[in-house]
Write an enzyme that holds these catalytic residues in place. Sequence first.
Site, PDB file in Angstrom:
ATOM      1  N   ARG A  59       0.459  -1.168   0.154  1.00 16.56           N
ATOM      2  CA  ARG A  59       0.430  -0.434  -0.200  1.00 16.56           C
ATOM      3  C   ARG A  59       0.943   1.803  -0.302  1.00 16.56           C
ATOM      4  NH1 ARG A  59      -3.352  -3.389   3.329  1.00 16.56           N
ATOM      5  NH2 ARG A  59      -4.886  -4.068   2.069  1.00 16.56           N
TER       6      ARG A  59
ATOM      7  N   ASP B  48     -10.779  -4.175   8.390  1.00 19.35           N
ATOM      8  CA  ASP B  48      -9.584  -5.073   8.780  1.00 19.35           C
ATOM      9  C   ASP B  48     -10.646  -5.958  10.011  1.00 19.35           C
ATOM     10  OD1 ASP B  48      -6.774  -3.597   7.934  1.00 19.35           O
ATOM     11  OD2 ASP B  48      -9.092  -3.232   8.022  1.00 19.35           O
TER      12      ASP B  48
ATOM     13  N   ARG C 108     -13.347  -7.877   9.113  1.00 14.46           N
ATOM     14  CA  ARG C 108     -13.283  -9.167   8.405  1.00 14.46           C
ATOM     15  C   ARG C 108     -12.700 -10.075   9.307  1.00 14.46           C
ATOM     16  NH1 ARG C 108      -9.547  -6.341   3.679  1.00 14.46           N
ATOM     17  NH2 ARG C 108     -10.889  -6.591   1.983  1.00 14.46           N
TER      18      ARG C 108
ATOM     19  N   HIS D 239      -3.430   0.213   8.773  1.00  9.83           N
ATOM     20  CA  HIS D 239      -5.058  -0.687   7.904  1.00  9.83           C
ATOM     21  C   HIS D 239      -3.856  -1.682   7.397  1.00  9.83           C
ATOM     22  CE1 HIS D 239      -7.725  -2.085   5.022  1.00  9.83           C
ATOM     23  NE2 HIS D 239      -6.932  -0.997   3.748  1.00  9.83           N
TER      24      HIS D 239
HETATM   25  P1  6V0 Z   1     -10.339   1.545  -9.728  1.00  8.65           P
HETATM   26  O1  6V0 Z   1     -11.671   0.878 -10.137  1.00  8.65           O
HETATM   27  O2  6V0 Z   1      -9.414   1.667  -9.863  1.00  8.65           O
HETATM   28  O3  6V0 Z   1     -10.958   3.233  -9.132  1.00  8.65           O
HETATM   29  C1  6V0 Z   1     -10.627   3.958  -9.324  1.00  8.65           C
HETATM   30  C2  6V0 Z   1     -11.415   5.244  -9.002  1.00  8.65           C
HETATM   31  O4  6V0 Z   1     -11.006   6.739  -9.408  1.00  8.65           O
HETATM   32  C3  6V0 Z   1     -11.048   5.657 -11.353  1.00  8.65           C
HETATM   33  O5  6V0 Z   1     -12.813   4.957 -11.611  1.00  8.65           O
HETATM   34  C4  6V0 Z   1     -10.664   6.609 -11.540  1.00  8.65           C
HETATM   35  O6  6V0 Z   1     -11.162   7.153 -12.659  1.00  8.65           O
HETATM   36  C5  6V0 Z   1     -10.565   7.339 -10.975  1.00  8.65           C
HETATM   37  N1  6V0 Z   1     -10.166   8.394 -10.554  1.00  8.65           N
HETATM   38  C6  6V0 Z   1      -9.053   8.334 -10.843  1.00  8.65           C
HETATM   39  N2  6V0 Z   1      -7.617   9.625 -11.377  1.00  8.65           N
HETATM   40  C7  6V0 Z   1      -8.750  10.659 -10.635  1.00  8.65           C
HETATM   41  C8  6V0 Z   1      -9.081  12.559 -10.562  1.00  8.65           C
HETATM   42  N3  6V0 Z   1      -8.034  12.970 -10.230  1.00  8.65           N
HETATM   43  N4  6V0 Z   1     -10.554  12.393  -9.979  1.00  8.65           N
HETATM   44  C9  6V0 Z   1     -11.338  11.655  -9.991  1.00  8.65           C
HETATM   45  N5  6V0 Z   1     -11.468  10.306  -9.913  1.00  8.65           N
HETATM   46  C10 6V0 Z   1     -10.263   9.542 -10.839  1.00  8.65           C
HETATM   47  O7  6V0 Z   1     -10.271   1.928  -7.882  1.00  8.65           O
HETATM   48  P2  6V0 Z   1     -10.474   0.852  -6.490  1.00  8.65           P
HETATM   49  O8  6V0 Z   1     -12.329   1.224  -6.867  1.00  8.65           O
HETATM   50  O9  6V0 Z   1     -10.519  -1.158  -7.216  1.00  8.65           O
HETATM   51  O10 6V0 Z   1      -9.938   1.533  -5.720  1.00  8.65           O
HETATM   52  C11 6V0 Z   1     -10.113   2.452  -5.032  1.00  8.65           C
HETATM   53  C12 6V0 Z   1      -8.591   3.120  -3.874  1.00  8.65           C
HETATM   54  O11 6V0 Z   1      -9.356   2.697  -3.038  1.00  8.65           O
HETATM   55  C13 6V0 Z   1      -7.711   2.253  -3.724  1.00  8.65           C
HETATM   56  O12 6V0 Z   1      -7.014   3.668  -3.400  1.00  8.65           O
HETATM   57  C14 6V0 Z   1      -8.014   1.143  -3.669  1.00  8.65           C
HETATM   58  O13 6V0 Z   1      -6.284   1.102  -2.576  1.00  8.65           O
HETATM   59  C15 6V0 Z   1      -8.371   2.154  -2.057  1.00  8.65           C
HETATM   60  N6  6V0 Z   1      -9.124   0.559  -1.025  1.00  8.65           N
HETATM   61  C16 6V0 Z   1      -9.372   1.087   0.086  1.00  8.65           C
HETATM   62  C17 6V0 Z   1     -10.104   0.429   0.802  1.00  8.65           C
HETATM   63  C18 6V0 Z   1      -9.890   0.672   2.380  1.00  8.65           C
HETATM   64  O14 6V0 Z   1     -10.050  -0.461   3.436  1.00  8.65           O
HETATM   65  N7  6V0 Z   1      -9.300   1.275   2.481  1.00  8.65           N
HETATM   66  C19 6V0 Z   1     -10.433  -0.821   0.449  1.00  8.65           C
HETATM   67  C20 6V0 Z   1     -10.332  -0.713  -0.986  1.00  8.65           C
HETATM   68  C21 6V0 Z   1      -9.892  -0.500  -1.870  1.00  8.65           C
END
Ligand code: 6V0
Length: 332
Positions: free
Chosen positions: A105, A165, A168, A192
């Site tokens: 991460r 976490d 889970r 986390h």
């Molecule tokens: P994803 O499916 O790639 O979605 C990310 C989205 O962000 C995409 O739709 C992009 O277009 C959008 N994006 C990128 N740049 C910008 C911007 N400048 N402005 C607006 N939108 C933008 O990723 P996913 O949804 O799977 O994960 C998103 C984030 O959540 C990642 O950083 C993961 O690591 C994090 N998570 C955090 C968790 C937690 O427990 N805190 C758990 C799961 C994932």
Amino acid sequence: QAFFRQIQRAAPPSPTKRHTKISVVGAGNVGMAIAQTILTQDVADELVLIDAKPEKLRGEMLDLQHAAAFLPRTKIRASVDYALTDGSDLCIVTAGARQIPGESRLNLLQRNVTLFRSIIPPLARYSPEAILLIVSNPVDVLTYVAWKLSGFPSNRVIGSGTNLDSSRFRFLIADHLDVNAQDVQAFIVGEHGDSSVALWSSISVGGVPILSFLEKQQIAYEKKTLENIHKEVIDSAYEVISLKGYTSWAIGYSVANLARSILRDQRKIHPVSVVASGFYGIEGGDVFLSLPAQLGRGGVLGVATVHLTDEEAHQLRDSAKTILEVQNQLGI
Ligand code: 6V0
């Protein structure tokens, strides 16, 4: 002729009626799982989606709007323009570079800090009274980054932290004991992910403290089993990512649950990322780590002072130190 006509002597709607608005930045797997779960919870009058990809964004918006006949009424809007987030009560940030299989991460950090510089200032400008809920990883450092970039007071900047976490953890304990996960009280605190800390003494099932229960039953090696369960919690995100490419459903429910606690002023205790400096001997600078925090309409209302063993407190301070070292390199 209008479909509805006013009844006689009707008064206009009260201007003091609260309209609850949530904005979700990032309409990817996580953002959409959060959005759809929020819709089922009936906590918002308006839901705004923001993303950088206009076609995908419009597709997601339409797809959710088409479920309106089955859901509590919520106005759903979407745009690449932050002006649409104006006056939000809660802004949830999930935009980010996706964690690739095996990537730590912390490696994601630099890519996401750059993104946050274009996301947080406009959110703060359009919704100066909002609560910011950060989900993007690495969530603890990015919550600090969001706090700095927003200029908000610390009670209004929260990271989803170890709420996931802990759920889970509760699922795995429940599965092991064949009980309902909602009857399992168990907290994982700290960072986390990899260096999270399980609070063994706080685990109870239906109000029965589990460690003393096991000791009385003389189930000697169960402590080892519980430790393996904690290890499984740490590995589980990596496992889901390696199997389906991302995690979404559990984080969706976890964050929607936080949104409900905040906007409905539930005053529930959740392990979420808050300013941890000053707790358990954490010092050396401002650092966000998960602690059991009470959440309500004002954001973080307080932090529960749970008993930590020396080893647990030591682990927390170690995580804080590692995170501070990383933060110091960010130049924020
Ligand atoms: P994803 O499916 O790639 O979605 C990310 C989205 O962000 C995409 O739709 C992009 O277009 C959008 N994006 C990128 N740049 C910008 C911007 N400048 N402005 C607006 N939108 C933008 O990723 P996913 O949804 O799977 O994960 C998103 C984030 O959540 C990642 O950083 C993961 O690591 C994090 N998570 C955090 C968790 C937690 O427990 N805190 C758990 C799961 C994932």
